[in-house]
Structure formats: structure tokens, C-alpha cells
Design a protein around this motif. Sequence first.
Motif, PDB file in Angstrom:
ATOM      1  N   UNK A  35      -8.697  31.493 -42.165  1.00  0.00           N
ATOM      2  CA  UNK A  35      -9.957  31.080 -42.780  1.00  0.00           C
ATOM      3  C   UNK A  35      -9.719  30.437 -44.147  1.00  0.00           C
ATOM      4  N   UNK A  36      -8.697  30.913 -44.849  1.00  0.00           N
ATOM      5  CA  UNK A  36      -8.372  30.365 -46.169  1.00  0.00           C
ATOM      6  C   UNK A  36      -7.350  29.228 -46.085  1.00  0.00           C
ATOM      7  N   UNK A  37      -7.076  28.754 -44.888  1.00  0.00           N
ATOM      8  CA  UNK A  37      -6.190  27.605 -44.747  1.00  0.00           C
ATOM      9  C   UNK A  37      -4.719  27.927 -44.701  1.00  0.00           C
ATOM     10  N   UNK A  38      -4.367  29.181 -44.415  1.00  0.00           N
ATOM     11  CA  UNK A  38      -2.967  29.585 -44.332  1.00  0.00           C
ATOM     12  C   UNK A  38      -2.670  30.048 -42.904  1.00  0.00           C
ATOM     13  N   UNK A  39      -1.958  29.240 -42.105  1.00  0.00           N
ATOM     14  CA  UNK A  39      -1.664  29.589 -40.707  1.00  0.00           C
ATOM     15  C   UNK A  39      -0.507  30.576 -40.611  1.00  0.00           C
ATOM     16  N   UNK A  40      -0.800  31.847 -40.737  1.00  0.00           N
ATOM     17  CA  UNK A  40       0.231  32.881 -40.710  1.00  0.00           C
ATOM     18  C   UNK A  40       0.741  33.090 -39.281  1.00  0.00           C
ATOM     19  N   UNK A  41       1.894  33.741 -39.183  1.00  0.00           N
ATOM     20  CA  UNK A  41       2.447  34.146 -37.893  1.00  0.00           C
ATOM     21  C   UNK A  41       2.257  35.644 -37.733  1.00  0.00           C
ATOM     22  N   UNK A  42       1.598  36.053 -36.663  1.00  0.00           N
ATOM     23  CA  UNK A  42       1.404  37.466 -36.347  1.00  0.00           C
ATOM     24  C   UNK A  42       2.228  37.815 -35.115  1.00  0.00           C
ATOM     25  N   UNK A  43       2.987  38.914 -35.177  1.00  0.00           N
ATOM     26  CA  UNK A  43       3.746  39.377 -34.012  1.00  0.00           C
ATOM     27  C   UNK A  43       3.272  40.776 -33.645  1.00  0.00           C
ATOM     28  N   UNK A  44       3.110  41.008 -32.351  1.00  0.00           N
ATOM     29  CA  UNK A  44       2.596  42.277 -31.851  1.00  0.00           C
ATOM     30  C   UNK A  44       3.449  42.753 -30.673  1.00  0.00           C
ATOM     31  N   UNK A  45       3.869  44.007 -30.736  1.00  0.00           N
ATOM     32  CA  UNK A  45       4.734  44.595 -29.713  1.00  0.00           C
ATOM     33  C   UNK A  45       4.078  44.583 -28.331  1.00  0.00           C
ATOM     34  N   UNK A  46       2.804  44.923 -28.264  1.00  0.00           N
ATOM     35  CA  UNK A  46       2.116  44.994 -26.977  1.00  0.00           C
ATOM     36  C   UNK A  46       1.870  43.600 -26.410  1.00  0.00           C
ATOM     37  N   UNK A  47       1.601  43.564 -25.115  1.00  0.00           N
ATOM     38  CA  UNK A  47       1.463  42.281 -24.431  1.00  0.00           C
ATOM     39  C   UNK A  47       0.099  41.642 -24.606  1.00  0.00           C
ATOM     40  N   UNK A  48      -0.813  42.335 -25.218  1.00  0.00           N
ATOM     41  CA  UNK A  48      -2.136  41.782 -25.433  1.00  0.00           C
ATOM     42  C   UNK A  48      -2.915  42.643 -26.395  1.00  0.00           C
ATOM     43  N   UNK A  49      -4.198  42.378 -26.494  1.00  0.00           N
ATOM     44  CA  UNK A  49      -5.068  43.151 -27.375  1.00  0.00           C
ATOM     45  C   UNK A  49      -5.300  44.538 -26.780  1.00  0.00           C
ATOM     46  N   UNK A  50      -6.070  45.366 -27.488  1.00  0.00           N
ATOM     47  CA  UNK A  50      -6.247  46.767 -27.124  1.00  0.00           C
ATOM     48  C   UNK A  50      -6.725  46.924 -25.687  1.00  0.00           C
ATOM     49  N   UNK A 131     -11.829  38.502 -32.227  1.00  0.00           N
ATOM     50  CA  UNK A 131     -11.102  38.136 -33.441  1.00  0.00           C
ATOM     51  C   UNK A 131      -9.928  37.226 -33.112  1.00  0.00           C
ATOM     52  N   UNK A 132      -9.265  37.526 -32.002  1.00  0.00           N
ATOM     53  CA  UNK A 132      -8.130  36.696 -31.572  1.00  0.00           C
ATOM     54  C   UNK A 132      -8.568  35.259 -31.334  1.00  0.00           C
ATOM     55  N   UNK A 133      -9.655  35.087 -30.602  1.00  0.00           N
ATOM     56  CA  UNK A 133     -10.134  33.742 -30.288  1.00  0.00           C
ATOM     57  C   UNK A 133     -10.466  32.957 -31.548  1.00  0.00           C
ATOM     58  N   UNK A 134     -11.134  33.610 -32.492  1.00  0.00           N
ATOM     59  CA  UNK A 134     -11.506  32.917 -33.730  1.00  0.00           C
ATOM     60  C   UNK A 134     -10.275  32.622 -34.584  1.00  0.00           C
ATOM     61  N   UNK A 135      -9.324  33.545 -34.638  1.00  0.00           N
ATOM     62  CA  UNK A 135      -8.103  33.330 -35.420  1.00  0.00           C
ATOM     63  C   UNK A 135      -7.330  32.133 -34.882  1.00  0.00           C
ATOM     64  N   UNK A 136      -7.204  32.039 -33.565  1.00  0.00           N
ATOM     65  CA  UNK A 136      -6.488  30.909 -32.971  1.00  0.00           C
ATOM     66  C   UNK A 136      -7.242  29.608 -33.207  1.00  0.00           C
ATOM     67  N   UNK A 140      -4.289  30.244 -36.643  1.00  0.00           N
ATOM     68  CA  UNK A 140      -3.315  31.337 -36.734  1.00  0.00           C
ATOM     69  C   UNK A 140      -2.349  31.275 -35.557  1.00  0.00           C
ATOM     70  N   UNK A 141      -1.106  31.686 -35.793  1.00  0.00           N
ATOM     71  CA  UNK A 141      -0.091  31.740 -34.745  1.00  0.00           C
ATOM     72  C   UNK A 141       0.065  33.196 -34.319  1.00  0.00           C
ATOM     73  N   UNK A 142      -0.266  33.492 -33.074  1.00  0.00           N
ATOM     74  CA  UNK A 142      -0.269  34.868 -32.582  1.00  0.00           C
ATOM     75  C   UNK A 142       0.750  35.007 -31.461  1.00  0.00           C
ATOM     76  N   UNK A 143       1.703  35.914 -31.631  1.00  0.00           N
ATOM     77  CA  UNK A 143       2.716  36.149 -30.607  1.00  0.00           C
ATOM     78  C   UNK A 143       2.661  37.607 -30.159  1.00  0.00           C
ATOM     79  N   UNK A 144       2.277  37.813 -28.907  1.00  0.00           N
ATOM     80  CA  UNK A 144       2.268  39.147 -28.337  1.00  0.00           C
ATOM     81  C   UNK A 144       3.577  39.370 -27.583  1.00  0.00           C
ATOM     82  N   UNK A 145       3.780  40.616 -27.145  1.00  0.00           N
ATOM     83  CA  UNK A 145       5.023  40.993 -26.481  1.00  0.00           C
ATOM     84  C   UNK A 145       6.230  40.596 -27.335  1.00  0.00           C
ATOM     85  N   UNK A 146       6.057  40.737 -28.643  1.00  0.00           N
ATOM     86  CA  UNK A 146       7.098  40.357 -29.596  1.00  0.00           C
ATOM     87  C   UNK A 146       7.264  41.465 -30.616  1.00  0.00           C
ATOM     88  N   UNK A 147       8.481  41.898 -30.832  1.00  0.00           N
ATOM     89  CA  UNK A 147       8.736  42.973 -31.781  1.00  0.00           C
ATOM     90  C   UNK A 147       9.658  42.499 -32.897  1.00  0.00           C
TER      91      UNK A 147
END
Length: 538
Positions: A35-50, A131-136, A140-147
Motif C-alpha cells: 500500500x505504501x509502494x514497497x513490494x516486499x517478499x513474503x515467505x510462508x512455510x505452509x502451502x496456502x492460507x489458513x 488480504x492475500x488477493x489485495x496484497x498481490x 506484494x510478492x507472496x511465496x507459499x510452501x517456502x521456508x
Amino acid sequence: MRGLVKIMSTVDIETPVLIVGGSLVGMSTALLLAHHGVPALMVEHHRGTAIHPRAALINQRTMEIFRTVGVEQIVMQKSGEQFDQDGAVMSVETLAGKEIAYFIPNLNENVRDVSPTVRVFITQSLLEPLLKSRAQELGAQLRFSTEMISFDQDADGVTAQIRDRDSGKISTVRARYMVAADGSRSRIRERLGIGMRGRGVFSNSATIYFRANVAPLLRGRNLSIIMVVNPTLRGFFRIEKPYQSGFLAVNTLGSLERPDTDVTKDLTEERSRELVHAALGTKDVPVTIEDVMPWQSTADVAERFQQDRVFLAGDAAHVMPPYGGFGGNTGIADAHNLAWKLALVVLGKAGSDLLSTYDPERRPVAAFTVEQAYTRYVTRSAQYLGTSGMQQAENDLNIELGYRYHSRAVIPESGDDNGEHENPRESHGRPGRRAPHLFLERVGEKISTLDLFGRNFVLLAGSERHAWHDSAIAAAKEVGVAIDVHLIQASAFADAYGISASGAVLVRPDGFVAWRAKSVEGASATTLIHALQAILRV
């Protein structure tokens, strides 16, 4: 995560901010930075959202944040599909039996005047994809199944190795900053040697997800949270529409005076069914157990929320029992506080010292909120723990909207105290407080003052328009940061913000008042330049 490892010299991915953990708080951090113009990278161990339908109470402050990033309305819509609105928070011996007390008769009773938003319930499994849909959408760069398997930091940034769990591929990430949103058992926090302080673990609890027709037992009552206190168990229900499913969170078993605090021991499917029946107050309702999730009841806060270029947020920074529904909201407030600061630093609009205000602003708020959650847990469900050294329960509204910030990103006024919270109706625009909500009319449209905040600094000024307007434009140009100027003619504005008709208020991008002038006296570009430079640490 082991100790220091040798980091590969080749950098595969460069990002301004690396977020580790993609649950509610990590996802919110990615969304707010985008939202503030900074495309961060998020990594999440699980394969998807909750996947667990954990019901989250979304308080007004969080809904205000969601409003800022454009998801308030969809959250409202989905909440209405899942849960009845404006339900009660109460306790019973059993759902079919005796009522004990109503703690909040209506979830939004006596709070609608302080915000353009309302409190709602929505399951985390439904909220996170929104939240995921809006972030993308915002980049935002979102990587699931990534540790993340290792990290190191130096004077200029953080270097981390991440592994794709499906392919096994290891990549090296170089980031200027890293946010640890990796949960209550944060490996990053442990790796940094940051301890937790507080009440510790007082129950090995369990959440039992079940299906059963409980509509007849509700007897037409609109109940948001149903606490159960009887000789068999202590815990609480949350029931979804159409009243055919829900969960029972169980904290203790047996004697009220000397309970068994290990609920998870020998918790078979049949035993889980017995507990649900004991809480329902009847065995006549068939119950199907869908899942059981163990967790620990804890009330702790990290010793610090920042170490060099790494920041803790959410459960990695503070853990509290779910009495009051404060946990996830507190974590989202962490993300909201941190995102605008990271963005301004990354974009070269503020000095890096601005980031040192995150800990002194958020840690006291978290510590206060953790203790308030503990107080509710003890008084409503676990009196055996006693009240020695326990905080007196404060009004929920004061906890949600009345917390105060004390740091170098706030310019205090003389005579102001160092209190941690207050009734938000009494803040009157003083520095360090959330800027008050007031409905306004703009080009025939009804908006809130809060709709003016969220991306840039904002100067709100009264009827003496030219002095403040011109000063703000000149100051923004000199400091190199955007300032939105709004001249408000409404008579209620000056009273709501504690200034005269010729005064002005400088509001931070997170909607907290940074500085205030009660009158036009001294209005100049120099005054605002000095204020901005002090806040931005430039």
C-alpha cells in the motif's frame, strides 16, 4: 534454524523487505507495505492460507486499517455471511443450561460513535485469502510452501536462504530489512536470542472443531462468544451460520479450584466428543469431530521488538490468551505501525533512526494488552490463578482505540502525562493518540476524518487557511516528504481535535497525531520543517 551458516555469495533475489511468515500478521505486513509502494517478499512455510476456520474478532482499529487499504467492505460482507452481527459475549454453565453473565450484551454497543467502522467476526480461513488477493493486487510478492533456513545480517541488510519445499531449490535473498512474523515459537526470535517475559504457559489447551445442529440450543439468542464454566471444563464456543458447525476451545478440565491444565493429554476423538457434549449440556445432539488443534495459553511479551535490521511482529513479539480477542488485532497494529516507517526509510524519505521508534511505541502497548487479556482469562475462566499482581480490567474500547505512543516520532506537548491508554473520546487530538473520527462532507459525500489518512502525512487546519496551507506546502518541498493538506470548516472539528479555529494538527501516515498547534500563532514553514525533521529523524 541452526546457528550461523555460511551464506552463498550469489544473490538470487533482492527485495527491500523480507517478511517471514504469511499468516494474518505477515500477510497484513506485506499488504500494508505494498500500500505504501514497497513490494516486499513474503515467505510462508505452509502451502496456502489458513485451513482452520479460527474465528477472529476484528476490532474497530483493525477495520479502520482494512478501510485504508480497501478491504473493509469485503470483510464486512464475508463476515455477515458467516456470523450474526452484534452478538453478545457471555458465559454459561452449558449452552443448553444456565446463563451466568453477559460481559458485552452487544458487540458494538456504545462504540459506533468513535469510528466509521464496527467490530465483526470472520474466520481466519476466509480473511487471509481476502488480504492475500489485495496484497498481490498492490504488488506484494507472496511465496507459499517456502521456508527460511538461515539468515545473517550486517550493517547494510539481511541475507537469507530460503527453500522451496516442493522442488527443494534453495535461493539466496538479500533484503534491507526483515520482519519476523513467524509465530509464537518464532525461530527467528530464538536465533536472535530475544527472550520472552510474562506469565508463561498456564494451560495446554485445545480447539475442537465440530459439526452439530446447535440451533435449537441457541434458543434465538444472538451470541458471538459463549464461555463455558462448569465442573467438567472451562472454555468457549464460537458457532457459525447456519448453526451447524463451530469450535470449542478448552483451557482447563475438572475441579475449578485445582483444575487439570493439560487438556491435550489423551485427547482422542471420543474424548473430544464428550467434551463438546459436556459444553452443550446434552448428549441428544449428534456431534462429528472434524479436527483438533492443540495450543498453549500464554501471556508473554518479547524483551525487545527490534534487533538491528530485524523486527518482530504479531505472535513472534507477544502471545496472549484469546479472551478479549486482542491477539490478531495487536499484531495487525504492529504491522500498521511498522509499514509506513519501513516504507519512508526504504524510499529515502526518512532516516533509518525512524525505525528505532517501533519498539518504544508498540512494546508497551503489547505488554498492556497481554495483561488485559490475562485479566479476562483469570476472571472469566480461571479464578484458581488468583488476582495477585493482576491488572484491573479496562474498558475494551480503551484497549482497542485508546492506546498511546511515546517516542521520538511524536512531539509531545508540555504538561502531557506518560499514560499508556485513555478513553478515545477524551484524546482530543493530542500528540501520540489516534486522530479522532469525525464525519465530514466533501463534495456532497459523507466521509470520516480517518478517510484522509493512510498514505502520507496529513495537515488538518481550521479556518485560518492560508498560513498553514502555504507553510505545509513549503515544508513538504524542503523536507522531501508528501503532506496532504485539508482545510476543515466544520465547527465540530476544532473541538474534536482540541485546537482553536486557527490551529492545525499534523497526522502521521498511520493516523496518529504527531504534532499539534492550538492556534495560528507561529505558523510558518520553519515550524513544520522542524517538526517533520524531528519525526523523520533526518
